[in-house]
Scaffold this active site. Sequence first.
Site, PDB file in Angstrom:
ATOM      1  N   HIS A   1       0.921  -1.242  -0.032  1.00 28.38           N
ATOM      2  CA  HIS A   1       0.015   0.060  -0.067  1.00 28.38           C
ATOM      3  C   HIS A   1       0.841   1.202  -0.161  1.00 28.38           C
ATOM      4  O   HIS A   1       0.705   2.197  -0.803  1.00 28.38           O
ATOM      5  CB  HIS A   1      -0.870  -0.037   1.224  1.00 28.38           C
ATOM      6  CG  HIS A   1      -1.453   1.277   1.583  1.00 28.38           C
ATOM      7  ND1 HIS A   1      -3.008   1.357   1.420  1.00 28.38           N
ATOM      8  CD2 HIS A   1      -1.218   2.395   1.838  1.00 28.38           C
ATOM      9  CE1 HIS A   1      -3.354   2.651   1.988  1.00 28.38           C
ATOM     10  NE2 HIS A   1      -2.184   3.347   2.230  1.00 28.38           N
ATOM     11  N   GLU A   2       1.842   1.303   1.003  1.00 23.77           N
ATOM     12  CA  GLU A   2       2.751   2.441   0.767  1.00 23.77           C
ATOM     13  C   GLU A   2       3.383   2.420  -0.374  1.00 23.77           C
ATOM     14  O   GLU A   2       3.712   3.677  -0.921  1.00 23.77           O
ATOM     15  CB  GLU A   2       3.909   2.247   2.070  1.00 23.77           C
ATOM     16  CG  GLU A   2       3.189   2.476   3.558  1.00 23.77           C
ATOM     17  CD  GLU A   2       2.223   3.610   3.689  1.00 23.77           C
ATOM     18  OE1 GLU A   2       2.551   4.795   3.082  1.00 23.77           O
ATOM     19  OE2 GLU A   2       1.176   3.639   4.354  1.00 23.77           O
TER      20      GLU A   2
ATOM     21  N   HIS B   1       1.593   4.640  -2.906  1.00 23.89           N
ATOM     22  CA  HIS B   1       1.779   6.098  -2.938  1.00 23.89           C
ATOM     23  C   HIS B   1       3.142   6.369  -3.397  1.00 23.89           C
ATOM     24  O   HIS B   1       3.250   7.476  -4.042  1.00 23.89           O
ATOM     25  CB  HIS B   1       2.029   6.455  -1.343  1.00 23.89           C
ATOM     26  CG  HIS B   1       0.498   6.081  -0.641  1.00 23.89           C
ATOM     27  ND1 HIS B   1      -0.614   6.684  -1.148  1.00 23.89           N
ATOM     28  CD2 HIS B   1       0.311   5.559   0.521  1.00 23.89           C
ATOM     29  CE1 HIS B   1      -1.634   6.441  -0.128  1.00 23.89           C
ATOM     30  NE2 HIS B   1      -1.106   5.810   0.730  1.00 23.89           N
TER      31      HIS B   1
ATOM     32  N   ASP C   1      -5.848   8.361   3.986  1.00 21.52           N
ATOM     33  CA  ASP C   1      -5.659   8.599   2.772  1.00 21.52           C
ATOM     34  C   ASP C   1      -6.910   9.555   2.320  1.00 21.52           C
ATOM     35  O   ASP C   1      -6.824  10.418   1.473  1.00 21.52           O
ATOM     36  CB  ASP C   1      -5.435   7.493   1.697  1.00 21.52           C
ATOM     37  CG  ASP C   1      -4.205   6.819   2.208  1.00 21.52           C
ATOM     38  OD1 ASP C   1      -3.089   7.515   2.651  1.00 21.52           O
ATOM     39  OD2 ASP C   1      -3.930   5.644   1.929  1.00 21.52           O
TER      40      ASP C   1
HETATM   41 ZN    ZN Z   1      -2.251   5.239   2.568  1.00 19.34          ZN
END
Ligand code: ZN
Length: 365
Positions: free
Chosen positions: A58-59, A62, A160
Site C-alpha cells: 500500500h505504501e 503512494h 488517505d
Molecule cells: Zn495510505
Amino acid sequence: MPWSITVGRFGGTAVKIHITFILFLAWIAGSAWAREGLSAALDSTVFILLLFLCVVLHEFGHILAARRYGIKAPVVTLLPIGGVASMQSLPKDPRQELVVALAGPAVNLVIGLALFLAWGSLRPGEFAEIDNPHLSLVGRLAAANLFLAVFNLIPAFPMDGGRVLHALLAMRVGGALATEIAAKIGQAFAIGLGFLGLFGNPLLLFIAIFVYMAAAGEAQMSASAQALRGLTVGEAMETRFTPISMDATLAQAVDALIATAQQEFPVVDAFGKPVGLLTREDILTAVRKHGGDEPASGVMRVGVDSVRPAAPVESVFERLQDPKAPALYVTDAEGVIVGLLTRQALAEIVLIRSVRPDWRFGRRA
Ligand code: ZN
C-alpha cells in the site's frame, strides 16, 4: 525513526521495521498460543506478517505514484498502527495529490479482489470476523485488504481519504481554505469515531484520538502558513544576534551561550559569511565530550540553507520544519550574514497575528 531495523530495499526506498512492531507481533503470537496452542500462534503470526506485507505494498502504491511527480521517499517504516512513508514533500498540485493519495488504497483493493477471486466465494458475514482463526487465511486476507481500502478512504487526516478530500476541495477553493475545511471534517469524523468507540470497540477510541490530533496538527500548520503570508524574510528575521568566529574555541562558544539568550549561533568566517550553525544543544553536547580548547567549528552543523531578505517567508517555511535546520541564514548579495530566520521568531509572529491579523511587521530601521 530511531529503534528501526532495515529489512530490505526496493528502488530507492529502505523498508524498516520499528521495534514496537516486533513486540506487537510477539504479543499477537503469544496471546494466540495461550488461547489455542501452537498452530493458532503460527497461523496468527503468518496472517499478521502477510497483512503487513500488504500494508507495505500500500505504501509503495503512494511512493511509486509520487515518484512519477519527482518526489522521492527514502524510507518506509512499519509500525503496529500501519506503514509510514517518509516523503520528501507533498505534491502541491491537487491533481497530483489526488493520484498519490488514491494509489495506496487502490493497491489493497486490487489485492483484495484478486484474493477474493482466487479463493472463490466469500460469505458477507465473514467480513465481520477477520480475526476468527477458523476461516481460511486467504479469505481473511482478502477481507482485510478490502477493509484496509475502505478504512483508509475515511475522509480524515491522516487517512488517505483526508488527502483525497483535501485535493478535491483544493481544486475548488484553493489550498489554504481546503486545509481548513478538510481539518474540520476530519475532526468531526474523529468525534463520531470516538462515540462509536465508547459504545463498541475501544480500538476505535484510540484511532479517534489519533485522527483528531493529526487533524489539529494539520490545521495548526495551515494557520501558521496563513499568518506568515505576505511577509518577507527580511521582516521576520532576527537581526540582533552574536555570531561565533570560525576560529573560536568551545570555551568562547560557551561564553557566548551565557552572555546571550540566543538558541542558535551562526559560525562565520573573517568576511562574515556563514560556514556553520551551533545550537544551544550542540554546545551543551560538545561540552560533555570535549575540552574548552577544542575548535567550536569542529562540532558545528554544516549544510544549513541561506535565504535572501526579499524572499517570501512562505517559500522557506517548510525548510524550517526539518529538525536538522532549526534556523536559516539570511545573507546579502555578497553572501554576508545579515540575519537569522528562526522558528522562535516565526512562532512569535504567528502569536501576534493570531490576536492582531492586520499587524504590520518590519517597520524597524
Ligand atoms: Zn495510505
